[in-house]
Design a protein around this motif. Structure first.
Motif, PDB file in Angstrom:
ATOM      1  N   PRO A 178       0.808  -1.229   0.000  1.00 18.02           N
ATOM      2  CA  PRO A 178       0.000   0.000   0.000  1.00 18.02           C
ATOM      3  C   PRO A 178       0.834   1.269   0.000  1.00 18.02           C
ATOM      4  N   ALA A 179       0.225   2.329  -0.521  1.00 15.99           N
ATOM      5  CA  ALA A 179       0.871   3.635  -0.517  1.00 15.99           C
ATOM      6  C   ALA A 179       0.753   4.307   0.842  1.00 15.99           C
ATOM      7  N   LEU A 180      -0.391   4.122   1.525  1.00 17.02           N
ATOM      8  CA  LEU A 180      -0.644   4.727   2.831  1.00 17.02           C
ATOM      9  C   LEU A 180      -1.589   3.838   3.632  1.00 17.02           C
ATOM     10  N   MET A 181      -1.498   3.950   4.949  1.00 17.40           N
ATOM     11  CA  MET A 181      -2.469   3.333   5.850  1.00 17.40           C
ATOM     12  C   MET A 181      -3.035   4.436   6.723  1.00 17.40           C
TER      13      MET A 181
ATOM     14  N   GLY B 248       5.668   8.644  14.591  1.00 13.98           N
ATOM     15  CA  GLY B 248       5.981   7.783  13.459  1.00 13.98           C
ATOM     16  C   GLY B 248       5.107   8.008  12.245  1.00 13.98           C
ATOM     17  N   ALA B 249       4.119   8.902  12.348  1.00 13.08           N
ATOM     18  CA  ALA B 249       3.173   9.108  11.255  1.00 13.08           C
ATOM     19  C   ALA B 249       3.770   9.961  10.140  1.00 13.08           C
ATOM     20  N   ALA B 250       3.360   9.657   8.920  1.00 15.95           N
ATOM     21  CA  ALA B 250       3.722  10.502   7.782  1.00 15.95           C
ATOM     22  C   ALA B 250       2.881  11.775   7.775  1.00 15.95           C
TER      23      ALA B 250
ATOM     24  N   VAL C 180       5.121   0.584   6.349  1.00 15.27           N
ATOM     25  CA  VAL C 180       4.051   1.235   5.598  1.00 15.27           C
ATOM     26  C   VAL C 180       3.826   2.625   6.192  1.00 15.27           C
ATOM     27  N   PRO C 181       3.925   3.692   5.420  1.00 15.44           N
ATOM     28  CA  PRO C 181       3.661   5.024   5.965  1.00 15.44           C
ATOM     29  C   PRO C 181       2.195   5.147   6.380  1.00 15.44           C
TER      30      PRO C 181
END
Length: 379
Positions: A110-113, A152-154, A130-131
Motif C-alpha cells: 500500500p501507498a498509505l495506511m 511515526g506518522a507521515a 508502511v507510511p
C-alpha cells in the motif's frame, strides 16, 4: 526499481474503529472524495457502520481489537508497556486481526495506511514499513503510545478546525491537516421547514438535547428539571439516554432516541445542549445556534478537552455536568443565549473538508513515494 507512474493505482489502507459514528462517517466522506483510480481497503470489525461504499473500495471485516468472544486465554499478570493501550496477550481475535492487516501489507504494497483510530495499528503500520496517517482526536494524549503513533506518522489528520487545536500538539503541527466538519453534511433544512416537519408552532421555543453514539448518553433526571424550569419551552432529546427511576418527566419533554433526521432537529432548535463528539459538534456548528456543551466520559478526556477548546474559541458554553437544579438551568441557558457568537462558530467550519482531505492524502502519497524513488535512483 518502482515505476512512480504506477503509484496512483497503489491502494490506501484504512482502519475504522466501530465505536461511535464519527470514524465511519469520516471514512465514507474521504473515500468518496478520493479519485476512482485509487483502490482502498477498509478494515473494520463492524462493517455495518460504514454504509454504501464506492466501487474502488473493498471492505474487510476483522475481529474486534477489544471485545471478548470467548476463546481468550487471559494473561493479566503480564504488564502492558506504556507504548500500548489495549494489547492483552492470549487473545486469538486480536492476533487474527493484526495478521489480516499485516498480510494485506505484504501482498498489496500500500501507498498509505489511515488509522482512525488505533495507536497499535498505527505502530503496526510503521513496523511493517508502511507510511501511516494517524487521525487525531482531542484529549490528553501525551502518553508514549499516542506519541509513538504521532511521531511515526507521515501525516496527522485532525477532523476539526485549527481554531480548536491544543497547545500540546506543537511538536507535530507541521505534519497536521485540519478538516473542519469532516464527515458531516453541511446541508441543513431552513428553520421554518424543519419546525413544520417536527410539528412545532412557529413561536414555540425548543431546546434540543443531543448525545452521540459512543457512550451511554445523558441522564434523564436533570432533563426533567430543565423542562420544569422552562415550562414554556419544548424540550426534545435525541440519541442515547440513561433512564433514572426518580426522573419526573413533564409533557414538554420528549425522548425520541435515535432519529434519522438529526439535521432537521438541529435546524429547528433555539438552543442545543450536547456532548462533544466530532459529528455532534460539526452539526451544531453548522446551525450557528446558542450551545451548551457537557462532555461525556471518554478515554483520555477526549470530550472534556474538546469542550474546553470550544469554550476557548467562543463557540459554546462549557459545563462540567448537566445542571442539578432549576436555578442552575436558568443561569446556564441565560448565559448561553447572551453569550452566543455565531461568527465564532462559523469560523470553525470549512467549505469542503472531504475533498480537501482527499487532495492532501494524494499529495502526501505522491511526495512520499516520489522522494523514495528519487533517493533510490540517485543513491
Amino acid at each position: 526499481m518502482r515505476d512512480i507512474a504506477a503509484t496512483p493505482d497503489r491502494p490506501f489502507g484504512y482502519f475504522v474503529h466501530h465505536q461511535g459514528r464519527g470514524h465511519a462517517e469520516r471514512c465514507a466522506a474521504i473515500v468518496n472524495a478520493l479519485p476512482a483510480s485509487r483502490p482502498v481497503t477498509v478494515f473494520c470489525a463492524q462493517p455495518s457502520v460504514l454504509g454504501p461504499m464506492p466501487a474502488n473500495v473493498t471492505v474487510q471485516q476483522i475481529p474486534s481489537l477489544f471485545e471478548r468472544r470467548g476463546d481468550e486465554c487471559d494473561m493479566d499478570q503480564l504488564q502492558t508497556p506504556d507504548t500500548l493501550h489495549c494489547a492483552p496477550t492470549g487473545w486469538p481475535g486480536i492476533r487474527q486481526a493484526m495478521g489480516q492487516i499485516a498480510g494485506w501489507f505484504a501482498s498489496h504494497d500500500p501507498a498509505l495506511m489511515i488509522c482512525d483510530v488505533s495507536a497499535e495499528i498505527a505502530q503496526l503500520s510503521r513496523i511493517c514499513s508502511v507510511p501511516h496517517v494517524a487521525v487525531l482526536q482531542h484529549g490528553d494524549r501525551s502518553d508514549p503510545g499516542h506519541r509513538a503513533a504521532y511521531d511515526g506518522a507521515a501525516g496527522i489528520l485532525a477532523p476539526f478546525s485549527e481554531g480548536l487545536a491544543q497547545e500540546d500538539w506543537a511538536p507535530f503541527r507541521h505534519k497536521m491537516h485540519f478538516a473542519a466538519g469532516l464527515g458531516v453534511s453541511g446541508d441543513l433544512p431552513d428553520r421554518q421547514t424543519a419546525r413544520a416537519a417536527l410539528g412545532l408552532h412557529p413561536d414555540q421555543k425548543m431546546a434540543l438535547v443531543l448525545s452521540g453514539g459512543g457512550g451511554t448518553g445523558f441522564g434523564a433526571a436533570p432533563l426533567g428539571v430543565a423542562a420544569r424550569a422552562f415550562p414554556d419551552w419544548q424540550w426534545i432529546t435525541i440519541g442515547k439516554l440513561q433512564g433514572d427511576w426518580h426522573a419526573t418527566q413533564g409533557a414538554n419533554l420528549r425522548h425520541k432516541g435515535w432519529v434519522d433526521d438529526v439535521a432537521t432537529h438541529v435546524a429547528a432548535a433555539d438552543l442545543v445542549v450536547s456532548s462533544t463528539g466530532n459529528t455532534t459538534c460539526a452539526q451544531v456548528l453548522g446551525a450557528g445556534l446558542p450551545w451548551i456543551v457537557v462532555p461525556e466520559w471518554r478515554y483520555f478526556d477526549e470530550q472534556l478537552c474538546k469542550a474546553q477548546a470550544l469554550a476557548g474559541a467562543g463557540a459554546a458554553l462549557h459545563l462540567p455536568h448537566l445542571p442539578s437544579s432549576a436555578h442552575a438551568w436558568r443561569a446556564a441557558v441565560s448565559n448561553a443565549l447572551q453569550g452566543h457568537d455565531c461568527t465564532a462558530q462559523a469560523a470553525l467550519l470549512a467549505p469542503d473538508p472531504a475533498q480537501g482531505t482527499a487532495d492532501w492524502l494524494e499529495r502526501l502519497s505522491k511526495d512520499l513515494w516520489g522522494t523514495a524513488l528519487t533517493l533510490e535512483t540517485t543513491g
